[in-house]
Design an enzyme around this catalytic site. Structure first.
Site, mmCIF file in Angstrom:
data_model
loop_
_atom_site.group_PDB
_atom_site.id
_atom_site.type_symbol
_atom_site.label_atom_id
_atom_site.label_comp_id
_atom_site.label_asym_id
_atom_site.label_seq_id
_atom_site.Cartn_x
_atom_site.Cartn_y
_atom_site.Cartn_z
ATOM 1 N N ASN A 175 92.647 68.849 -34.428
ATOM 2 C CA ASN A 175 91.356 70.450 -33.353
ATOM 3 C C ASN A 175 91.309 68.938 -32.168
ATOM 4 O O ASN A 175 91.015 69.421 -31.659
ATOM 5 C CB ASN A 175 89.740 69.791 -34.210
ATOM 6 C CG ASN A 175 89.248 68.150 -34.338
ATOM 7 O OD1 ASN A 175 90.191 67.204 -34.997
ATOM 8 N ND2 ASN A 175 87.801 68.098 -34.338
ATOM 9 N N CYS A 210 84.024 68.228 -35.710
ATOM 10 C CA CYS A 210 83.625 67.385 -36.903
ATOM 11 C C CYS A 210 82.115 66.897 -36.633
ATOM 12 O O CYS A 210 81.386 67.167 -37.081
ATOM 13 C CB CYS A 210 83.831 65.767 -37.104
ATOM 14 S SG CYS A 210 84.247 64.893 -35.149
ATOM 15 N N GLU A 243 84.957 54.753 -33.535
ATOM 16 C CA GLU A 243 85.517 54.749 -31.906
ATOM 17 C C GLU A 243 84.824 54.375 -30.708
ATOM 18 O O GLU A 243 84.035 54.879 -31.220
ATOM 19 C CB GLU A 243 86.516 55.922 -32.416
ATOM 20 C CG GLU A 243 87.488 55.943 -33.873
ATOM 21 C CD GLU A 243 88.526 56.934 -33.689
ATOM 22 O OE1 GLU A 243 88.117 57.934 -33.249
ATOM 23 O OE2 GLU A 243 89.580 56.585 -34.039
ATOM 24 N N GLU A 254 87.153 58.229 -39.964
ATOM 25 C CA GLU A 254 86.405 59.544 -39.151
ATOM 26 C C GLU A 254 86.682 60.390 -39.398
ATOM 27 O O GLU A 254 87.816 60.880 -39.812
ATOM 28 C CB GLU A 254 86.723 59.391 -37.835
ATOM 29 C CG GLU A 254 86.504 58.294 -37.159
ATOM 30 C CD GLU A 254 85.673 58.258 -35.746
ATOM 31 O OE1 GLU A 254 85.394 58.784 -36.360
ATOM 32 O OE2 GLU A 254 85.235 56.981 -35.703
HETATM 33 N N1 NAD Z 1 84.867 62.029 -37.806
HETATM 34 C C1 NAD Z 1 85.899 62.781 -36.820
HETATM 35 O O1 NAD Z 1 86.243 61.748 -35.646
HETATM 36 C C2 NAD Z 1 86.609 63.641 -36.693
HETATM 37 C C3 NAD Z 1 87.698 63.877 -35.849
HETATM 38 C C4 NAD Z 1 87.820 65.310 -35.839
HETATM 39 C C5 NAD Z 1 87.807 65.670 -37.111
HETATM 40 N N2 NAD Z 1 87.304 65.130 -38.558
HETATM 41 C C6 NAD Z 1 87.381 66.238 -39.567
HETATM 42 O O2 NAD Z 1 88.979 66.372 -40.218
HETATM 43 C C7 NAD Z 1 89.158 67.765 -40.842
HETATM 44 C C8 NAD Z 1 89.883 68.849 -40.169
HETATM 45 O O3 NAD Z 1 90.983 67.896 -40.304
HETATM 46 P P1 NAD Z 1 92.598 68.220 -41.494
HETATM 47 O O4 NAD Z 1 91.935 70.009 -41.751
HETATM 48 O O5 NAD Z 1 93.623 68.059 -40.270
HETATM 49 O O6 NAD Z 1 91.806 67.278 -41.878
HETATM 50 P P2 NAD Z 1 92.484 66.802 -43.132
HETATM 51 O O7 NAD Z 1 91.916 65.440 -44.082
HETATM 52 O O8 NAD Z 1 93.491 68.119 -44.362
HETATM 53 O O9 NAD Z 1 94.046 66.738 -43.055
HETATM 54 C C9 NAD Z 1 93.673 65.092 -42.061
HETATM 55 C C10 NAD Z 1 95.412 64.339 -41.691
HETATM 56 O O10 NAD Z 1 95.282 63.361 -42.830
HETATM 57 C C11 NAD Z 1 96.947 63.771 -43.669
HETATM 58 N N3 NAD Z 1 96.761 63.541 -45.215
HETATM 59 C C12 NAD Z 1 96.294 64.155 -45.971
HETATM 60 N N4 NAD Z 1 96.672 63.953 -47.060
HETATM 61 C C13 NAD Z 1 96.370 62.525 -47.275
HETATM 62 C C14 NAD Z 1 97.129 61.413 -47.896
HETATM 63 N N5 NAD Z 1 97.350 61.910 -48.908
HETATM 64 N N6 NAD Z 1 96.865 60.111 -47.313
HETATM 65 C C15 NAD Z 1 97.596 60.087 -46.132
HETATM 66 N N7 NAD Z 1 97.275 60.979 -45.091
HETATM 67 C C16 NAD Z 1 97.217 62.216 -45.912
HETATM 68 C C17 NAD Z 1 96.537 65.235 -42.973
HETATM 69 O O11 NAD Z 1 98.092 65.499 -42.692
HETATM 70 C C18 NAD Z 1 96.198 64.971 -41.356
HETATM 71 O O12 NAD Z 1 97.395 64.627 -40.961
HETATM 72 C C19 NAD Z 1 87.526 67.955 -41.278
HETATM 73 O O13 NAD Z 1 86.987 67.881 -41.934
HETATM 74 C C20 NAD Z 1 86.419 67.526 -39.568
HETATM 75 O O14 NAD Z 1 85.034 66.728 -39.652
HETATM 76 C C21 NAD Z 1 86.749 63.950 -38.231
HETATM 77 N N1 LIG Z 2 84.827 65.049 -28.316
HETATM 78 C C1 LIG Z 2 84.755 64.727 -29.897
HETATM 79 C C2 LIG Z 2 85.129 65.245 -31.286
HETATM 80 C C3 LIG Z 2 85.626 64.390 -32.331
HETATM 81 C C4 LIG Z 2 85.327 65.045 -33.222
HETATM 82 O O1 LIG Z 2 86.231 66.430 -34.089
#
Ligand code: NAD
Ligand SMILES: NCCCC=O
Length: 483
Positions: free
Chosen positions: A152, A283, A457, A249
């Site tokens: 995202n 998120c 972070e 995160e």
């Molecule tokens: N808290 C935060 O700061 C924050 C910020 C942005 C997004 N998010 C979260 O991210 C999610 C959406 O993103 P997404 O669909 O890309 O998430 P995801 O968990 O599907 O993937 C995240 C990353 O992990 C990698 N990955 C997947 N399986 C793995 C494994 N077994 N070992 C190592 N790496 C692996 C993926 O290739 C990708 O690069 C949502 O749940 C959102 O809330 C959190």
């Molecule tokens: N702009 C903060 C966004 C982090 C999560 O998606």
């Protein structure tokens, strides 16, 4: 704009290609067209990246904080100068409207490089006097850090992990999400151009298994993941095998509590920012909007009026303020939740459908009369779906707000400041907002509690998560021993 990168990976200060890896098509979410192709890292590419980052550790850590900081600040400056092109690329990568990307993504990345570049020289230990003896502490880098990103905020995530890691003297191998592989390559290119020695910041592409293969390598000291809770559990467990440091995160299902006495215009703004920015793919979004019964209908009426201002369309058009979902897969997931909301008895106030246009667009969707047990109130949707729930008392609102395994963020709108601070103290969440929502300046800590994460972070707190303290005891006199 040319969207095909020079090569798939950036390793040891240069672009590297290996087309024998699995093909990763880069799809522009606004049209569904393939705009570039990159290749997943093969084991040989993973090895090349880890070896480069490992080899660069000593030289980078030996530089003074002032020298490292100067490079990071130069990178920030380059990012700001190229903001337009980087924003256009971010929009191609994610589908988020240029109206957003031009003020958020490279900007936030540059803020992070500038902030941690500024802090680098101030990362020091302390002196502890013990009579005539003393202890001094050294704040040392962890070593080789692996960063793994979600789709995202590809530029922001690459910088939010890279900037504090590099400021503390670590090196990094970053793997962006396979859904948005383009922007992190630019971050690596810019850091190198700004003077980061070869190998200090590397980017390799790949699906989950590539990320997994990085975590357990013996040269890796820390893993920082931005992703979903299920992925976080796997990554955390894999990192534990080598007792590696982690920052997690992860996802959320955050509450936004609006009291009767709130300024309704501001509260509606908060609900819009906390649900529909980036088409709801944030998120920290406040997707459970608890509205006190006295203003519920007024809130819903004003929200529906304000939603008339949504402009869907080509996200590169600066007038457009609402883009598509990042992928067809994500669109399908969100549609599945909307169907569940309807089936479980929530009242669909507006949206819920794909508009008649190409790409992965979905109308901003509002459900009212949502109850705590409904699926749409319990699970992270990660799309433009707001659930409005109602409540009577402050105690009830707080208890229901906290009734979730997630703990990323929480917000409250009220004119009663005592109540606002009581709510902020009571929320089980890493980041709270009073009369605002989703601000994420680099100066403030960002991260989750409960299952939403570990570590923070941004802010000075991030330094704790990318460095470790060594204590050195110094005796000045003779040393006695029992025999
Ligand atoms: N808290 C935060 O700061 C924050 C910020 C942005 C997004 N998010 C979260 O991210 C999610 C959406 O993103 P997404 O669909 O890309 O998430 P995801 O968990 O599907 O993937 C995240 C990353 O992990 C990698 N990955 C997947 N399986 C793995 C494994 N077994 N070992 C190592 N790496 C692996 C993926 O290739 C990708 O690069 C949502 O749940 C959102 O809330 C959190
Ligand atoms: N702009 C903060 C966004 C982090 C999560 O998606």
């Amino acid at each position: 704009m040319k969207t095909q990168p020079t090569a798939s990976h950036f390793i040891d200060g240069q672009y590297v290609e290996d087309t024998s890896g699995e093909e990763i098509p880069v799809i522009y979410p606004a049209t569904g067209e393939v705009i570039a192709t990159v290749y997943s890292a093969t084991p040989a590419i993973v090895e090349q990246a880890l070896a480069a980052a490992h080899a660069a550790e000593k030289e980078w850590a030996a530089m003074t904080g002032t020298e490292r900081g100067r490079i990071l600040r130069r990178a920030a400056q380059i990012m700001r100068e190229r903001n337009h092109d980087l924003s256009v690329l971010e929009t191609y990568d994610t589908g988020k409207p240029y109206q957003e990307t031009s003020v958020v993504d490279a900007t936030s990345g540059a803020d992070s490089l500038e902030y941690f570049g500024g802090l680098a020289a101030a990362i020091t230990g302390e002196h502890i006097q013990l009579g005539e003896d003393f202890v001094y502490t050294r704040r040392e880098p962890l070593g080789l850090c692996v960063g793994i990103g979600a789709w995202n905020y590809p530029t922001q995530i690459a910088c939010w992990k890279g900037a504090p890691a590099l400021a503390c003297g670590n090196t990094m191998v970053f793997k962006p999400s396979e859904t948005t592989p383009l922007c992190a390559l630019k971050v690596a290119e810019i850091l190198h151009e700004a003077g980061a020695p070869a190998g200090v910041y590397n980017v390799i592409q790949g699906y989950g298994p590539v990320g997994a293969s990085l975590i357990t390598d013996s040269r890796v000291d820390k893993v920082s993941l931005t992703g979903s809770v299920p992925t976080g559990k796997k990554v955390y467990a894999a990192a534990a095998e080598g007792i590696r440091h982690v920052t997690m995160e992860l996802g959320g299902k955050s509450p936004l509590v609006i009291f009767d006495d709130a300024d309704i215009e501001n509260a509606v703004s908060g609900a819009i920012l906390g649900n529909f920015y980036s088409s709801g793919q944030v998120c920290s979004n406040g997707t459970r909007v608890f509205v006190q019964k006295g203003i519920k209908e007024a809130f819903l009426t004003r929200l529906a009026e304000r939603l008339q201002g949504v402009k869907l369309g080509d996200p590169q058009d600066p007038e457009v303020n609402f883009g598509p979902m990042v992928s067809e897969k994500q669109l399908g997931i969100v549609e599945g939740y909307i169907a569940k909301g309807i089936a479980e008895g929530a009242r669909l106030v507006c949206g819920g459908k794909r508009p008649d246009m190409a790409g992965f667009f979905l109308e901003p969707t509002v459900f009212a009369d949502v109850t705590d047990d409904m699926t749409i109130a319990r699970e992270e949707i990660f799309g433009p779906v707001m659930s409005v729930l109602d409540f009577d008392t402050e105690e009830e609102a707080l208890a229901r707000a906290n009734d979730t395994e997630f703990g990323l963020s929480a917000g409250v709108f009220t004119r009663d400041l005592s109540r606002a601070h009581r709510m902020a103290a009571g929320f089980e969440a890493g980041t709270c907002y009073i009369n605002t929502y989703n601000d994420a300046p680099v100066e403030a800590p960002f991260g989750g509690s409960k299952q939403s994460g570990v570590g923070r972070e941004n802010s000075k707190a991030a330094i704790e998560h990318y460095s470790q303290i060594k204590g050195v005891y110094v005796r000045t006199g003779d040393l006695e021993a029992p025999f």
